[in-house]
Design a protein around this motif. Structure first.
Motif, PDB file in Angstrom:
ATOM      1  N   UNK A 190       0.833  -1.203   0.000  1.00 24.79           N
ATOM      2  CA  UNK A 190       0.000   0.000   0.000  1.00 24.79           C
ATOM      3  C   UNK A 190       0.871   1.257   0.000  1.00 24.79           C
ATOM      4  N   UNK A 191       1.904   1.259   0.863  1.00 22.02           N
ATOM      5  CA  UNK A 191       2.774   2.439   0.993  1.00 22.02           C
ATOM      6  C   UNK A 191       3.562   2.714  -0.290  1.00 22.02           C
ATOM      7  N   UNK A 192       4.003   1.673  -0.969  1.00 24.56           N
ATOM      8  CA  UNK A 192       4.853   1.840  -2.138  1.00 24.56           C
ATOM      9  C   UNK A 192       4.059   1.802  -3.448  1.00 24.56           C
ATOM     10  N   UNK A 193       3.650   0.593  -3.870  1.00 31.53           N
ATOM     11  CA  UNK A 193       3.028   0.440  -5.186  1.00 31.53           C
ATOM     12  C   UNK A 193       1.703   1.177  -5.320  1.00 31.53           C
ATOM     13  N   UNK A 194       0.824   1.009  -4.317  1.00 37.61           N
ATOM     14  CA  UNK A 194      -0.498   1.625  -4.437  1.00 37.61           C
ATOM     15  C   UNK A 194      -0.396   3.151  -4.397  1.00 37.61           C
ATOM     16  N   UNK A 195       0.392   3.688  -3.472  1.00 35.97           N
ATOM     17  CA  UNK A 195       0.517   5.151  -3.376  1.00 35.97           C
ATOM     18  C   UNK A 195       1.152   5.720  -4.637  1.00 35.97           C
ATOM     19  N   UNK A 196       2.157   5.012  -5.163  1.00 37.51           N
ATOM     20  CA  UNK A 196       2.810   5.481  -6.382  1.00 37.51           C
ATOM     21  C   UNK A 196       1.852   5.424  -7.564  1.00 37.51           C
ATOM     22  N   UNK A 197       1.040   4.388  -7.632  1.00 40.60           N
ATOM     23  CA  UNK A 197       0.057   4.264  -8.706  1.00 40.60           C
ATOM     24  C   UNK A 197      -0.961   5.395  -8.655  1.00 40.60           C
ATOM     25  N   UNK A 198      -1.385   5.778  -7.470  1.00 40.56           N
ATOM     26  CA  UNK A 198      -2.420   6.798  -7.324  1.00 40.56           C
ATOM     27  C   UNK A 198      -1.867   8.220  -7.353  1.00 40.56           C
ATOM     28  N   UNK A 199      -0.719   8.437  -6.688  1.00 39.12           N
ATOM     29  CA  UNK A 199      -0.251   9.805  -6.470  1.00 39.12           C
ATOM     30  C   UNK A 199       1.139  10.096  -7.025  1.00 39.12           C
ATOM     31  N   UNK A 200       1.754   9.120  -7.690  1.00 39.78           N
ATOM     32  CA  UNK A 200       3.048   9.369  -8.316  1.00 39.78           C
ATOM     33  C   UNK A 200       4.225   9.331  -7.367  1.00 39.78           C
ATOM     34  N   UNK A 201       4.023   8.929  -6.136  1.00 42.26           N
ATOM     35  CA  UNK A 201       5.104   8.830  -5.145  1.00 42.26           C
ATOM     36  C   UNK A 201       4.659   7.913  -4.022  1.00 42.26           C
ATOM     37  N   UNK A 202       5.632   7.422  -3.264  1.00 44.42           N
ATOM     38  CA  UNK A 202       5.306   6.568  -2.122  1.00 44.42           C
ATOM     39  C   UNK A 202       4.793   7.412  -0.971  1.00 44.42           C
ATOM     40  N   UNK A 203       4.092   6.793  -0.037  1.00 46.85           N
ATOM     41  CA  UNK A 203       3.660   7.489   1.181  1.00 46.85           C
ATOM     42  C   UNK A 203       4.892   7.861   1.993  1.00 46.85           C
ATOM     43  N   UNK A 204       4.737   8.842   2.871  1.00 47.43           N
ATOM     44  CA  UNK A 204       5.889   9.381   3.599  1.00 47.43           C
ATOM     45  C   UNK A 204       6.316   8.536   4.793  1.00 47.43           C
ATOM     46  N   UNK A 205       5.461   7.644   5.258  1.00 47.91           N
ATOM     47  CA  UNK A 205       5.864   6.863   6.419  1.00 47.91           C
ATOM     48  C   UNK A 205       4.932   5.701   6.693  1.00 47.91           C
ATOM     49  N   UNK A 206       5.466   4.707   7.375  1.00 44.97           N
ATOM     50  CA  UNK A 206       4.700   3.548   7.828  1.00 44.97           C
ATOM     51  C   UNK A 206       5.198   3.200   9.218  1.00 44.97           C
ATOM     52  N   UNK A 207       4.314   3.231  10.201  1.00 47.70           N
ATOM     53  CA  UNK A 207       4.704   2.994  11.581  1.00 47.70           C
ATOM     54  C   UNK A 207       3.722   2.036  12.255  1.00 47.70           C
ATOM     55  N   UNK A 208       4.240   1.335  13.245  1.00 45.07           N
ATOM     56  CA  UNK A 208       3.403   0.498  14.086  1.00 45.07           C
ATOM     57  C   UNK A 208       3.138   1.234  15.386  1.00 45.07           C
ATOM     58  N   UNK A 209       1.965   1.044  15.963  1.00 45.34           N
ATOM     59  CA  UNK A 209       1.630   1.719  17.206  1.00 45.34           C
ATOM     60  C   UNK A 209       2.658   1.377  18.286  1.00 45.34           C
TER      61      UNK A 209
END
Length: 214
Positions: A104-123
């Motif tokens: 989701x952070x890499x492929x999906x975000x890049x597909x939708x918005x042209x770049x990866x999401x800025x972060x992925x964290x666990x609680x």
């Protein structure tokens, strides 16, 4: 009665596949060299969606719920599309929470918005092992939306949260909530910073534990 046997040397009519094996599903809708959708077109279409969802609402939460509902069916279809565009040897569905979130952070975000999401964290809260956060410092869906002063708490990124939830449901990995929320660290530097809270169902954690033991 004449014989309708096809002439020699002529192929039977039917569905033909390109020699490179790629179908229409491998091609972007925009055939320009950059293969990008005009941001002006996207801003217009999305603002119309927000305007349509804002009719006859009773609260900001009601509007965000409608935007979330609009994004959900997109997420249900996007995972299959992204996997279909991968080479055959890498067309494997994510089986764990981490691989799904990274997709989701890499492929999906890049597909939708042209770049990866800025972060992925666990609680960081030990009592919440089922919560993860996907961070976008400047969501594209909020960039061109003018929010009235009396609706300052509105976050149109609820639409993206619906897409995330749809991807989780398609993968049979129930991602409850998936809600977008403002704030957190870095709010001063990124006023529009949005944290997408992804909360997985208990049975998903049980499956994760079983896969880990295997």
């Amino acid at each position: 009665m004449s014989n309708l046997t096809p002439a020699k040397g002529k192929e039977q009519p039917g569905l033909r596949y390109p020699s490179n094996g790629k179908t229409i599903y491998h091609r972007p809708l925009n055939r320009a060299k950059t293969s990008e959708l005009s941001q002006a077109s996207f801003a217009y279409l999305f603002s119309e969606m927000v305007g349509y969802a804002s009719k006859r609402i009773e609260s900001i939460q009601d509007l965000e719920k409608r935007l979330n509902t609009q994004g959900h069916p997109i997420g249900l279809k996007l995972l299959d599309l992204l996997l279909h565009r991968e080479p055959a040897r890498t067309q494997t569905r994510p089986l764990t929470i981490i691989t799904l979130l990274h997709l989701i952070k890499q492929q999906l975000w890049t597909h939708l918005f042209g770049r990866a999401a800025d972060g992925l964290e666990k609680s960081s809260d030990p009592s919440r092992p089922d919560e993860y956060m996907i961070i976008d410092n400047e969501p594209l869906v909020n960039r061109y939306i003018s929010v009235p002063r009396d609706m300052s708490q509105l976050n149109c990124a609820a639409f993206v949260a619906g897409i995330i939830e749809g991807v989780g449901k398609q993968q049979a990995t129930p991602a409850a909530d998936g809600g977008g929320e403002d704030g957190g660290e870095g709010k001063e530097m990124w006023p529009g910073r949005t944290v997408f809270l992804v909360k997985f169902a208990p049975e998903v954690l049980e499956r994760e534990s079983f896969l880990g033991k295997g």
